[in-house]
Design a protein around this motif. Structure first.
Motif, short mmCIF file in Angstrom:
data_model
loop_
_atom_site.label_atom_id
_atom_site.label_comp_id
_atom_site.label_asym_id
_atom_site.label_seq_id
_atom_site.Cartn_x
_atom_site.Cartn_y
_atom_site.Cartn_z
N ALA A 171 0.84 -1.19 0.00
CA ALA A 171 0.00 0.00 0.00
C ALA A 171 0.88 1.24 0.00
N GLU A 172 0.68 2.12 -0.97
CA GLU A 172 1.48 3.34 -1.03
C GLU A 172 0.82 4.33 -1.98
N THR A 173 1.31 5.57 -1.94
CA THR A 173 0.94 6.59 -2.91
C THR A 173 2.15 6.87 -3.78
N LEU A 174 1.96 6.76 -5.08
CA LEU A 174 3.01 7.07 -6.05
C LEU A 174 2.60 8.33 -6.78
N THR A 175 3.39 9.36 -6.67
CA THR A 175 2.99 10.65 -7.21
C THR A 175 4.18 11.37 -7.81
N GLY A 176 3.91 12.41 -8.55
CA GLY A 176 4.94 13.21 -9.16
C GLY A 176 4.32 14.22 -10.11
N PRO A 177 5.13 15.11 -10.68
CA PRO A 177 4.60 16.08 -11.65
C PRO A 177 4.28 15.42 -12.97
N ALA A 178 3.57 16.14 -13.82
CA ALA A 178 3.18 15.58 -15.11
C ALA A 178 4.37 15.25 -15.98
N ASP A 179 5.53 15.91 -15.77
CA ASP A 179 6.71 15.59 -16.55
C ASP A 179 7.58 14.53 -15.88
N ALA A 180 7.03 13.84 -14.88
CA ALA A 180 7.64 12.61 -14.40
C ALA A 180 7.09 11.47 -15.25
N VAL A 181 7.93 10.91 -16.11
CA VAL A 181 7.50 9.95 -17.13
C VAL A 181 8.00 8.56 -16.77
N VAL A 182 7.08 7.60 -16.72
CA VAL A 182 7.43 6.20 -16.46
C VAL A 182 7.37 5.46 -17.79
N LEU A 183 8.50 4.93 -18.23
CA LEU A 183 8.56 4.16 -19.46
C LEU A 183 8.38 2.67 -19.15
N GLY A 184 7.44 2.03 -19.83
CA GLY A 184 7.27 0.59 -19.65
C GLY A 184 6.17 0.19 -18.71
N GLY A 185 5.45 1.15 -18.14
CA GLY A 185 4.25 0.83 -17.37
C GLY A 185 4.44 0.74 -15.88
N ILE A 186 3.29 0.65 -15.20
CA ILE A 186 3.22 0.48 -13.74
C ILE A 186 2.38 -0.76 -13.46
N VAL A 187 2.86 -1.62 -12.59
CA VAL A 187 2.18 -2.86 -12.22
C VAL A 187 1.75 -2.76 -10.77
N VAL A 188 0.46 -2.92 -10.50
CA VAL A 188 -0.08 -2.82 -9.14
C VAL A 188 -0.56 -4.20 -8.70
N ARG A 189 0.01 -4.68 -7.59
CA ARG A 189 -0.35 -5.98 -7.04
C ARG A 189 -0.67 -5.87 -5.55
N ALA A 190 -1.09 -4.70 -5.10
CA ALA A 190 -1.43 -4.49 -3.69
C ALA A 190 -2.65 -3.59 -3.61
N SER A 191 -3.39 -3.71 -2.50
CA SER A 191 -4.55 -2.86 -2.27
C SER A 191 -4.12 -1.51 -1.69
N GLN A 192 -5.05 -0.55 -1.73
CA GLN A 192 -4.84 0.78 -1.17
C GLN A 192 -3.63 1.47 -1.79
N VAL A 193 -3.58 1.44 -3.10
CA VAL A 193 -2.53 2.12 -3.85
C VAL A 193 -3.14 3.34 -4.53
N HIS A 194 -2.43 4.46 -4.49
CA HIS A 194 -2.87 5.69 -5.13
C HIS A 194 -1.78 6.14 -6.09
N ILE A 195 -2.16 6.42 -7.34
CA ILE A 195 -1.23 6.90 -8.36
C ILE A 195 -1.74 8.26 -8.82
#
Length: 392
Positions: A171-195
């Motif tokens: 469980a976590e919050t993953l955040t950043g500005p709009a110019d924070a770019v993740v290449l290759g995707g995000i995989v979520v395998r836990a509850s109570q996650v905020h992006i």
């Protein structure tokens, strides 16, 4: 009773103790921050209204407690929505109702028995008033501390490119500005996650959520995924203010929520462009509202394979064949949508793809209310033992 301002505040604070006693218990059991936020809003709204009551109500009859309580409830729930406090409706109403009932019992029975001059003193509690205020402050501080200790951590991504896929297994919050770019995707395998607030580029799935509950994706842009922009399986999600761009990829889907029938999901205020289907559900319960879907090559919005839910206030433009589909024994509430510019794709003989604003087929049931399907070659098509009926 003719309350003084001090009397109003001192009479209110002991009732707030109920909410503040329950708050740490809820926070610890649910690992959620909202009980503290809700209790704080209830207390803050109540004290603010006391300042108003002191000016406009020289005398407050007993019957006025109910309408004033409803007024305060409306203000609290309005702030819950405006501030995006993630409080489920039923527990929130229960917490407010419990505190309000405690206040009525104390005001009409408890305080007069404990302090015989309570009515003559305008609701003031004498020497006990400051002590009660101190206890309330201590309990609120304790509840906030307990919530903070159990609150999931926040991970901030800096501006720039981050190589993925990023795998979230807690469980976590993953955040950043709009110019924070993740290449290759995000995989979520836990509850109570905020992006929040990121840009995700590429990957088979831009954001892949599987076997998780209470996942929130907000203000995030996903583009260039090879299959699904946001791919949800066996999970409950809230997707708000997102943008999914599939371009001319003939295999891509914008948002796919599937096989989550016993879990409710929400997609709200998202913009989905290109790809085969904009937003699609299979065997899912979902609310799809206030979204914009543009330029899809198969269908704009689909609710199919025994899905249940509502498609409300969406705008679908430029889909090929079908604007909105309710299919395969699904039950759909189709309300106040605007579908335009759907193009005929029936050259191969499939009459259901002749440019309909809405298609209902294969035993599905759709309830319709105040939709606009006129700006299409055909408005509504019903096929293969399906039903439509007016809402309500």
């Amino acid at each position: 009773m003719a309350y003084t301002l001090r009397g109003r505040i001192e009479s209110r604070l002991p009732a707030a103790l109920l909410a503040l006693v329950v708050t740490p218990i809820l926070t610890g059991a649910l690992h959620r921050w909202w009980p503290v936020e809700l209790a704080g809003l209830m207390l803050g709204v109540g004290l603010a209204f006391d300042l108003v009551y002191d000016r406009v109500l020289d005398y407050q009859p007993g019957w006025a407690a109910l309408p004033l309580g409803l007024l305060e409830l409306a203000a609290v729930m309005g702030l819950v929505r405006a501030l995006d406090v993630h409080a489920p409706l039923a527990p929130a109403l229960g917490l407010f109702a419990g505190a309000w009932l405690a206040g009525q019992v104390l005001g009409h029975a408890g305080y007069p028995l404990l302090r015989l001059s309570y009515g003559d003193d305008g609701g003031e509690l004498g020497r006990g008033g400051p002590a009660v205020a101190a206890v309330v402050l201590l309990l609120f501080a304790g509840a906030a501390g307990a919530a903070r200790a159990t609150h999931p951590p926040t991970v901030h991504l800096a501006a720039g490119v981050h190589r993925g896929p990023i795998v979230i297994d807690r469980a976590e919050t993953l955040t950043g500005p709009a110019d924070a770019v993740v290449l290759g995707g995000i995989v979520v395998r836990a509850s109570q996650v905020h992006i929040h607030g990121l840009t995700v580029v590429g990957g088979d799935y831009g954001i892949d959520i599987d076997g998780a509950r209470d996942v929130t994706v907000r203000g995030t842009t996903v583009r260039g995924a090879r299959l699904d922009g946001i791919h949800v399986r066996r999970s409950s999600v809230t997707l708000k203010d997102c943008r999914v761009e599939s371009g001319e990829n003939p295999w891509a889907q914008g948002i796919d929520i599937s096989y989550t029938f016993h879990l409710m999901s929400l997609v709200e205020r998202c913009v989905v462009t290109g790809g085969q289907e904009g937003i699609v559900t299979h065997s899912a319960m979902a609310m799809l509202r206030d979204n914009r879907v543009l330029g899809t090559s198969l269908r704009g919005i689909s609710m199919t394979e025994m899905s249940m839910g509502a498609v409300e206030r969406n705008s679908v433009h430029g889909a090929v064949g079908v604007g909105i589909l309710c299919g395969d024994h699904s039950t759909c509430e189709i309300q106040r949508n605007h579908v335009s510019g759907t193009r005929d794709d029936s050259a191969d003989g499939d009459r259901s793809r002749a440019g309909y604003g809405l298609v209902v087929q294969f035993g599905a049931i759709a309830e319709l209310e105040r939709n606009r399907f006129g700006a299409n070659p055909l408005q509504v098509g019903v096929f293969s033992d399906a039903w439509i009926r007016p809402s309500g």
